[in-house]
Design an enzyme around this catalytic site. Structure first.
Site, PDB file in Angstrom:
ATOM      1  N   ALA A 135       0.808  -1.216   0.000  1.00 27.39           N
ATOM      2  CA  ALA A 135       0.000   0.000   0.000  1.00 27.39           C
ATOM      3  C   ALA A 135       0.843   1.270   0.000  1.00 27.39           C
ATOM      4  O   ALA A 135       0.304   2.373   0.058  1.00 27.39           O
ATOM      5  CB  ALA A 135      -0.919   0.010   1.225  1.00 27.39           C
ATOM      6  N   ARG A 222      13.506 -24.159  -4.485  1.00 24.16           N
ATOM      7  CA  ARG A 222      14.679 -23.910  -5.321  1.00 24.16           C
ATOM      8  C   ARG A 222      15.024 -22.422  -5.411  1.00 24.16           C
ATOM      9  O   ARG A 222      16.047 -22.072  -5.987  1.00 24.16           O
ATOM     10  CB  ARG A 222      14.472 -24.477  -6.737  1.00 24.16           C
ATOM     11  N   ASP A 243      -2.762 -11.278  12.871  1.00 23.78           N
ATOM     12  CA  ASP A 243      -4.218 -11.084  12.832  1.00 23.78           C
ATOM     13  C   ASP A 243      -4.958 -12.251  12.191  1.00 23.78           C
ATOM     14  O   ASP A 243      -6.187 -12.250  12.131  1.00 23.78           O
ATOM     15  CB  ASP A 243      -4.572  -9.783  12.115  1.00 23.78           C
ATOM     16  N   HIS A 246      -3.278 -11.623   7.415  1.00 21.32           N
ATOM     17  CA  HIS A 246      -2.047 -11.437   6.641  1.00 21.32           C
ATOM     18  C   HIS A 246      -1.284 -12.749   6.468  1.00 21.32           C
ATOM     19  O   HIS A 246      -0.571 -12.936   5.493  1.00 21.32           O
ATOM     20  CB  HIS A 246      -1.143 -10.402   7.317  1.00 21.32           C
ATOM     21  N   ASP A 269       0.874  -3.717  12.762  1.00 22.21           N
ATOM     22  CA  ASP A 269       0.826  -2.972  11.502  1.00 22.21           C
ATOM     23  C   ASP A 269      -0.509  -2.243  11.394  1.00 22.21           C
ATOM     24  O   ASP A 269      -1.088  -2.094  10.310  1.00 22.21           O
ATOM     25  CB  ASP A 269       1.028  -3.900  10.298  1.00 22.21           C
ATOM     26  N   LEU A 305      -4.538  -6.262   0.421  1.00 15.95           N
ATOM     27  CA  LEU A 305      -4.354  -5.977   1.839  1.00 15.95           C
ATOM     28  C   LEU A 305      -3.498  -4.732   2.018  1.00 15.95           C
ATOM     29  O   LEU A 305      -2.460  -4.571   1.366  1.00 15.95           O
ATOM     30  CB  LEU A 305      -3.672  -7.157   2.535  1.00 15.95           C
ATOM     31  N   ALA A 306      -3.917  -3.859   2.913  1.00 17.68           N
ATOM     32  CA  ALA A 306      -3.187  -2.609   3.151  1.00 17.68           C
ATOM     33  C   ALA A 306      -2.686  -2.496   4.580  1.00 17.68           C
ATOM     34  O   ALA A 306      -1.880  -1.635   4.898  1.00 17.68           O
ATOM     35  CB  ALA A 306      -4.076  -1.413   2.832  1.00 17.68           C
TER      36      ALA A 306
END
Length: 379
Positions: A135, A222, A243, A246, A269, A305-306
Site C-alpha cells: 500500500a 529452489r 491477525d 495477513h 501494523d 491488503l493494506a
C-alpha cells in the site's frame, strides 16, 4: 502500591506473587500473601506490558498526519489492549510530510504524554521496492541515501530507531551500514531481495525483517527468497502480523517453529482505522482503504491488503489459541523480543525488581483488565 495474583509471569512461568511499585519502577517482588496489598487480581494473569514496534496509528490518527493531539489520543487509549510502549510508524510520502511526521513524534516524546511510551520511530519507506510496495504510494518511493536519512533523523531529534528498507536497492549497503553504525535497526521489508542478497544485507548490519510473508519474495524450495531467509537466519529478528488475515494460523505456527521463541516479534501494523467500525474508509499514504468485517484493511481500488486493525491482546490470543504457539513464545513476541531488538531489555519487558512497571492484567479470554504504564493504571 502492591499488586498480587496467583498467576504472575516471572522467568518464563506463572507463579503466585506480589509486585511492589514505586516511582514508576518495580521495587520488589514478594511471595504471594506476604504483605497487605492495594489490589488483588485473584487468578488473572499478570504479564509484562506489550510492545508494538510497527503501528501506523489508530482512532482516526496516522503518524504521517503530524497532529499532536491525534498522537496523544492514540498513546492515551492504546493501553486498553495492553500496549505500554510503541514505535509510531511512517509510510512512504513526500519529504515534507515525512519530516513533519517525525518532528511531531519527537515533540510529543520530549514533552511527555499520558499512556503508552514512545520507544522510537519506525521509518517505513520511502526506500522500498516497487514490486513489493504493497500500500506504499509508488510515486514517492526513492533510492535511499545517507545524506537524506541524516536530515530525517535530525528532524526526529535522533528518535528514529528502526528503518524498513529494501536493502537490495541500497547501493553498496551504505545506508544499511550507516544505520547499523548509528544504532538504528535495519529491517528488510517491502523488498524483492533474493536469499543471497538478504544474506549480504545481514552481513552488512541488517538485524530484522518486516512483516514476514508480506511484502517480500516468497519461499520456494529452489528459490528460497526472503521468506526462506527468515526461516534460515535464526539469529535475525522477524516481525509478523498476527491477525490471522495477513498470514494463516498455520503459517504463524511454521514461522515460530523455525525461528523459535527468541527472535519472532508480533506487530499489529495497525492503521488509523483501528477503533473504527466495519466499512469505514480512510486515506492511507494517498490511497483509499476500507475496513472489512474480519478487521483487515484493503485498498479500495485493488482490494489488496493494506494493513490491519489488530489489537495486540487479540494477537496473543490468535497465536496461542489458533496458531497453537506455546504461550511463552507468543508472549515473548510482544514483550521481550521487541525489547531486545530495541536494546531496552535491561529495563523493560520483565516483571523483575528494577524494571519499569509496565504491566498488563489479562483475563483468561485475553481481555485486558488493567494496564499499568510505568506504574500508573491507564485504563
Amino acid at each position: 502500591m502492591i499488586l498480587q495474583s496467583k498467576r504472575v509471569w516471572v522467568s518464563g512461568q506463572f507463579i503466585p506473587a506480589q509486585i511492589e511499585i514505586e516511582d514508576k519502577k518495580i521495587k520488589a517482588v514478594y511471595p504471594y500473601g506476604e504483605k497487605n496489598v492495594d489490589k488483588d487480581y485473584g487468578t488473572d494473569r499478570i504479564v509484562p506490558g506489550f510492545i508494538d514496534i510497527h503501528c501506523h496509528g489508530a482512532y482516526g490518527f496516522d503518524t504521517n498526519d503530524a497532529e499532536e493531539e491525534g498522537l496523544r489520543n492514540w498513546l492515551k487509549n492504546i493501553p486498553s489492549e495492553g500496549v505500554t510502549g510503541l514505535c509510531p510508524t511512517t509510510i512512504t510520502q513526500s519529504n515534507e510530510i515525512l519530516t513533519d511526521a517525525v518532528a511531531n513524534v519527537a515533540k510529543v516524546h520530549s514533552e511527555g504524554n499520558e499512556g503508552a511510551e514512545i520507544l522510537g520511530i519506525h521509518f517505513e519507506g520511502p526506500y522500498l521496492d516497487m514490486t513489493y510496495k504493497g500500500a506504499q504510494p509508488e510515486q514517492y518511493i526513492v533510492p535511499g541515501t545517507v545524506e537524506q536519512f541524516k536530515q530525517y533523523q535530525k528532524a526526529a531529534n535522533g528518535l528514529i530507531k528502526l528503518i524498513t528498507l529494501a536493502t537490495e536497492t541500497d547501493e553498496n549497503f551504505e545506508l544499511t551500514r550507516y544505520c547499523s553504525d548509528t544504532g538504528v535497526v535495519v529491517t528488510i521489508g517491502h523488498s524483492a531481495a533474493t536469499y543471497d542478497q538478504a544474506l549480504m544485507a545481514v552481513a552488512n548490519g541488517a538485524k530484522s525483517m518486516t512483516h514476514i510473508y508480506n511484502g517480500m519474495t516468497p519461499f520456494n524450495h529452489r528459490n528460497n527468497g526472503l521468506v526462506g531467509a527468515a526461516f534460515r537466519f535464526r539469529d535475525v529478528f522477524g516481525e509478523v502480523i498476527c491477525d490471522g488475515n495477513h498470514s494463516t494460523p498455520a503459517a504463524l505456527n511454521i514461522l515460530f517453529q523455525t525461528k523459535g521463541r527468541d527472535y519472532t516479534i508480533m506487530v499489529s501494523d495497525a492503521l488509523m482505522a483501528k477503533g473504527s467500525p466495519v466499512g469505514s474508509k480512510f486515506i492511507f499514504g494517498g490511497n483509499e482503504i476500507e475496513i472489512y468485517p474480519d478487521g483487515s484493511a484493503h485498498l479500495t481500488a485493488t482490494k489488496g491488503l493494506a494493513g490491519s486493525t489488530l489489537r495486540i491482546n487479540q494477537g496473543l490470543r490468535i497465536l496461542v489459541e489458533d496458531a497453537q504457539v506455546p504461550f511463552d513464545a507468543a508472549l515473548n513476541a510482544c514483550t521481550l523480543n521487541p525489547a531486545r531488538l530495541l536494546k531496552i531489555d535491561d529495563h523493560k519487558a520483565k516483571i523483575c525488581a528494577g524494571y519499569d512497571a509496565d504491566i498488563v492484567v489479562l483475563k483468561d479470554n485475553y481481555d485486558v483488565e488493567q494496564t499499568y504504564c510505568r506504574g500508573k493504571a491507564s485504563i
